[in-house]
Design a protein around this motif. Structure first.
Motif, PDB file in Angstrom:
ATOM      1  N   LEU A 392       0.826  -1.204   0.000  1.00 19.44           N
ATOM      2  CA  LEU A 392       0.000   0.000   0.000  1.00 19.44           C
ATOM      3  C   LEU A 392       0.864   1.259   0.000  1.00 19.44           C
ATOM      4  N   GLN A 393       1.971   1.242   0.727  1.00 16.51           N
ATOM      5  CA  GLN A 393       2.852   2.396   0.763  1.00 16.51           C
ATOM      6  C   GLN A 393       3.530   2.628  -0.585  1.00 16.51           C
ATOM      7  N   VAL A 394       3.955   1.561  -1.233  1.00 17.29           N
ATOM      8  CA  VAL A 394       4.574   1.695  -2.554  1.00 17.29           C
ATOM      9  C   VAL A 394       3.585   2.300  -3.544  1.00 17.29           C
ATOM     10  N   ALA A 395       2.334   1.840  -3.516  1.00 20.66           N
ATOM     11  CA  ALA A 395       1.312   2.371  -4.420  1.00 20.66           C
ATOM     12  C   ALA A 395       1.070   3.857  -4.154  1.00 20.66           C
ATOM     13  N   ALA A 396       1.043   4.267  -2.881  1.00 20.33           N
ATOM     14  CA  ALA A 396       0.788   5.662  -2.538  1.00 20.33           C
ATOM     15  C   ALA A 396       1.930   6.569  -2.988  1.00 20.33           C
ATOM     16  N   VAL A 397       3.170   6.121  -2.820  1.00 23.98           N
ATOM     17  CA  VAL A 397       4.314   6.923  -3.258  1.00 23.98           C
ATOM     18  C   VAL A 397       4.340   7.014  -4.785  1.00 23.98           C
ATOM     19  N   ALA A 398       4.014   5.919  -5.450  1.00 26.77           N
ATOM     20  CA  ALA A 398       3.939   5.957  -6.915  1.00 26.77           C
ATOM     21  C   ALA A 398       2.898   6.975  -7.379  1.00 26.77           C
ATOM     22  N   TRP A 399       1.736   7.007  -6.716  1.00 24.27           N
ATOM     23  CA  TRP A 399       0.708   7.996  -7.058  1.00 24.27           C
ATOM     24  C   TRP A 399       1.220   9.426  -6.852  1.00 24.27           C
ATOM     25  N   MET A 400       2.000   9.665  -5.795  1.00 25.97           N
ATOM     26  CA  MET A 400       2.531  11.000  -5.542  1.00 25.97           C
ATOM     27  C   MET A 400       3.363  11.492  -6.724  1.00 25.97           C
ATOM     28  N   PHE A 401       4.174  10.586  -7.295  1.00 31.91           N
ATOM     29  CA  PHE A 401       4.987  10.963  -8.448  1.00 31.91           C
ATOM     30  C   PHE A 401       4.131  11.135  -9.704  1.00 31.91           C
ATOM     31  N   ILE A 402       3.163  10.253  -9.902  1.00 34.90           N
ATOM     32  CA  ILE A 402       2.288  10.357 -11.079  1.00 34.90           C
ATOM     33  C   ILE A 402       1.474  11.652 -11.027  1.00 34.90           C
ATOM     34  N   ALA A 403       0.897  11.950  -9.860  1.00 34.63           N
ATOM     35  CA  ALA A 403       0.105  13.166  -9.717  1.00 34.63           C
ATOM     36  C   ALA A 403       0.973  14.407  -9.850  1.00 34.63           C
ATOM     37  N   GLY A 404       2.241  14.314  -9.426  1.00 35.00           N
ATOM     38  CA  GLY A 404       3.150  15.445  -9.580  1.00 35.00           C
ATOM     39  C   GLY A 404       3.402  15.774 -11.030  1.00 35.00           C
ATOM     40  N   ARG A 405       3.560  14.749 -11.853  1.00 40.74           N
ATOM     41  CA  ARG A 405       3.730  14.996 -13.291  1.00 40.74           C
ATOM     42  C   ARG A 405       2.465  15.589 -13.881  1.00 40.74           C
ATOM     43  N   GLY A 406       1.294  15.122 -13.407  1.00 36.44           N
ATOM     44  CA  GLY A 406       0.035  15.685 -13.879  1.00 36.44           C
ATOM     45  C   GLY A 406      -0.107  17.145 -13.505  1.00 36.44           C
ATOM     46  N   SER A 407       0.328  17.511 -12.292  1.00 36.68           N
ATOM     47  CA  SER A 407       0.258  18.903 -11.854  1.00 36.68           C
ATOM     48  C   SER A 407       1.161  19.787 -12.696  1.00 36.68           C
ATOM     49  N   ALA A 408       2.365  19.273 -13.000  1.00 36.84           N
ATOM     50  CA  ALA A 408       3.283  20.057 -13.825  1.00 36.84           C
ATOM     51  C   ALA A 408       2.724  20.266 -15.224  1.00 36.84           C
ATOM     52  N   ALA A 409       2.092  19.225 -15.795  1.00 38.82           N
ATOM     53  CA  ALA A 409       1.508  19.352 -17.131  1.00 38.82           C
ATOM     54  C   ALA A 409       0.351  20.341 -17.134  1.00 38.82           C
ATOM     55  N   ALA A 410      -0.485  20.281 -16.078  1.00 40.36           N
ATOM     56  CA  ALA A 410      -1.617  21.210 -15.993  1.00 40.36           C
ATOM     57  C   ALA A 410      -1.131  22.648 -15.852  1.00 40.36           C
ATOM     58  N   ALA A 411      -0.061  22.853 -15.073  1.00 38.83           N
ATOM     59  CA  ALA A 411       0.479  24.196 -14.900  1.00 38.83           C
ATOM     60  C   ALA A 411       1.036  24.733 -16.207  1.00 38.83           C
ATOM     61  N   ALA A 412       1.682  23.835 -16.977  1.00 39.56           N
ATOM     62  CA  ALA A 412       2.244  24.262 -18.271  1.00 39.56           C
ATOM     63  C   ALA A 412       1.146  24.638 -19.248  1.00 39.56           C
ATOM     64  N   GLN A 413       0.029  23.870 -19.224  1.00 37.01           N
ATOM     65  CA  GLN A 413      -1.076  24.172 -20.139  1.00 37.01           C
ATOM     66  C   GLN A 413      -1.785  25.482 -19.795  1.00 37.01           C
ATOM     67  N   SER A 414      -1.842  25.800 -18.488  1.00 38.31           N
ATOM     68  CA  SER A 414      -2.542  27.009 -18.065  1.00 38.31           C
ATOM     69  C   SER A 414      -1.687  28.261 -18.146  1.00 38.31           C
ATOM     70  N   ALA A 415      -0.355  28.095 -18.369  1.00 43.08           N
ATOM     71  CA  ALA A 415       0.522  29.256 -18.468  1.00 43.08           C
ATOM     72  C   ALA A 415       0.253  30.015 -19.759  1.00 43.08           C
ATOM     73  N   PRO A 416       0.353  31.348 -19.763  1.00 41.91           N
ATOM     74  CA  PRO A 416       0.112  32.110 -20.971  1.00 41.91           C
ATOM     75  C   PRO A 416       1.170  31.837 -22.030  1.00 41.91           C
ATOM     76  N   ALA A 417       0.747  31.816 -23.281  1.00 37.09           N
ATOM     77  CA  ALA A 417       1.670  31.554 -24.376  1.00 37.09           C
ATOM     78  C   ALA A 417       2.637  32.724 -24.514  1.00 37.09           C
ATOM     79  N   PRO A 418       3.911  32.454 -24.810  1.00 38.90           N
ATOM     80  CA  PRO A 418       4.872  33.543 -24.960  1.00 38.90           C
ATOM     81  C   PRO A 418       4.548  34.391 -26.185  1.00 38.90           C
ATOM     82  N   THR A 419       4.776  35.688 -26.058  1.00 34.17           N
ATOM     83  CA  THR A 419       4.534  36.581 -27.180  1.00 34.17           C
ATOM     84  C   THR A 419       5.734  36.591 -28.106  1.00 34.17           C
ATOM     85  N   ARG A 420       5.473  36.762 -29.380  1.00 32.67           N
ATOM     86  CA  ARG A 420       6.555  36.830 -30.369  1.00 32.67           C
ATOM     87  C   ARG A 420       6.846  38.286 -30.703  1.00 32.67           C
ATOM     88  N   SER A 421       8.086  38.623 -30.798  1.00 35.73           N
ATOM     89  CA  SER A 421       8.465  39.998 -31.125  1.00 35.73           C
ATOM     90  C   SER A 421       8.626  40.168 -32.624  1.00 35.73           C
TER      91      SER A 421
END
Length: 421
Positions: A392-421
């Protein structure tokens, strides 16, 4: 933040809350020593002993969400000092009880009474110290808890030999009243509690909802439930039964091993207190520290399972050394939410820990009894039960890493697109 100088903050804020958390941890882990005596006196099977010990966790967990609201509304000083009186009353009920029901009611009242000890300290730290010191302060306050666990090993065994467990519990009740009075009279009330005090119940509950639906909360809650809650369940009862059934130790040997385990936990708390702030200032953030610790925890517990019965006392000490730093998850969650929600954020995550502690502590006893009824010997039953906890502990730690990658992806998608000069 309060205007008190650092020395006054240490004396008037940190030390009183440290005394409260020392008592909380002493009460939490005392049944590892008292439990076998109760089991012999009252002929309790393992599942009944597990249920008796875990009643502390039932009321402790049930108090967490209301506690978060109370801490944000009334402040840590008033909440903890009042609740500690309930813990003192519970110790008296436990001391005079003549049957299992009375012991359970006393234990439940103790759990309710000490439910604020760590969370009140966290709330006070959030209000009074800068953010970069929070993780270190968690380490320092948890070292006080580790000292309580040390007192609950050989010193408690010696005290029971001199006075008996009933008189010991009455003595703890008196000490608890004294600590309650010190917190009430000495701890300052931070100015930031005024706005929260004016908030209505609907607004307070909305804050609870905000915490419970936060992505960061659900990233860390399973790990907190299985690893932090699992360690509390094992340390508070089942480690002594493992040492008796798998290692073949007697009571004095178990008390010695628990002393080493708890001393190692204090060392881990001190390591956290000394090292986290320098690591954070050098760019090794809280999330990275937690990732390393979470992996180390399951690796050490896996080694305990693999080498069970072959002299792995040093591994128990290593597990206790690693464990405290996993509590940095509280800091990570509160840093991601407004300061006004810090009490509710901490108690929501603490609810996950104590639901895990209660469910695992009771469930492990049920499983051990079931395996014994099926013909397994005690050592094999405990190995299988601990192995399930590890999975059970191994499964919970694995979820922590999986959810962390999901959070990073969601943050990247919600970030404003860079403007071009």
């Amino acid at each position: 933040m309060t205007s008190l100088p650092p020395r006054a903050l240490w004396l008037r804020l940190f030390l009183p809350f440290a005394a409260g958390y020392l008592l909380s941890y002493l009460f939490r882990t005392s049944n590892a020593v008292i439990g076998p005596v109760l089991a012999k006196d009252l002929s309790l099977p393992d599942h009944a002993l597990g249920l008796l010990t875990s009643t502390y966790f039932i009321t402790f967990a049930a108090a967490q969400i209301p506690l978060g609201i109370l801490l944000d509304r009334f402040g840590p000083r008033r909440v903890e000092s009042v609740l500690l009186l309930a813990a003192a009353a519970g110790a008296v009920v436990f001391a005079v009880a003549g049957d299992l029901a009375g012991l359970a009611w006393g234990r439940a009242l103790i759990g309710l009474g000490v439910s604020a000890c760590l969370m009140a300290a966290f709330k006070a730290f959030n209000q009074s110290f800068p953010p970069e010191r929070q993780a270190a302060l968690i380490g320092w306050i948890m070292s006080a808890g580790g000292l309580g666990a040390v007192v609950a090993a050989q010193p408690l065994e010696a005290a029971m030999g001199l006075a008996g467990w009933r008189d010991v519990m009455l003595g703890l009740a008196a000490v608890t009243v004294v600590v309650s009075a010190v917190i009430w009279l000495v701890v300052p009330d931070p100015h930031k509690g005024v706005a929260a005090h004016a908030a209505g119940l609907a607004e307070q509950l909305a804050g609870v909802r905000q915490v419970m639906t936060d992505r960061q909360f659900w990233r860390y809650a399973p790990m907190v439930t299985m690893s932090i809650g699992g360690f509390m369940a094992v340390q508070g009862l089942w480690v002594s039964r493992w040492m008796a059934e798998v290692e073949g130790f007697g009571r004095l040997q178990i008390a010695q091993q628990l002393t080493w385990l708890n001393a190692a936990m204090i060392a881990g708390c001190l390591f956290m207190g000394f090292m986290t702030t320098p690591l954070i200032r050098r760019g090794f953030g809280e999330a990275k520290i937690l990732n390393v610790i979470a992996i180390a925890f399951v690796v050490v517990f896996a080694a305990i399972n693999a080498l069970g019965g072959r002299g792995q006392g040093w591994l128990w000490a290593l597990l206790a050394f690693v464990y405290p730093t996993s509590n940095i998850s509280y800091t990570i969650l509160t840093r991601s939410l407004p300061l006004a929600l810090s009490g509710r954020a901490n108690t929501a995550l603490n609810l996950a820990a104590f639901v895990g502690a209660f469910g695992l502590q009771w469930g492990m006893g049920v499983l051990v009894d079931a395996l014994r009824a099926a013909g397994w010997d005690g050592g094999a039953a405990y190995r299988a039960t601990f192995g399930l906890l590890l999975a059970l502990q191994v499964a919970a730690v694995a979820w922590m890493f999986i959810a962390g990658r999901g959070s990073a992806a969601a943050a990247a998608q919600s970030a404003p697109a860079p403007t071009r000069s």
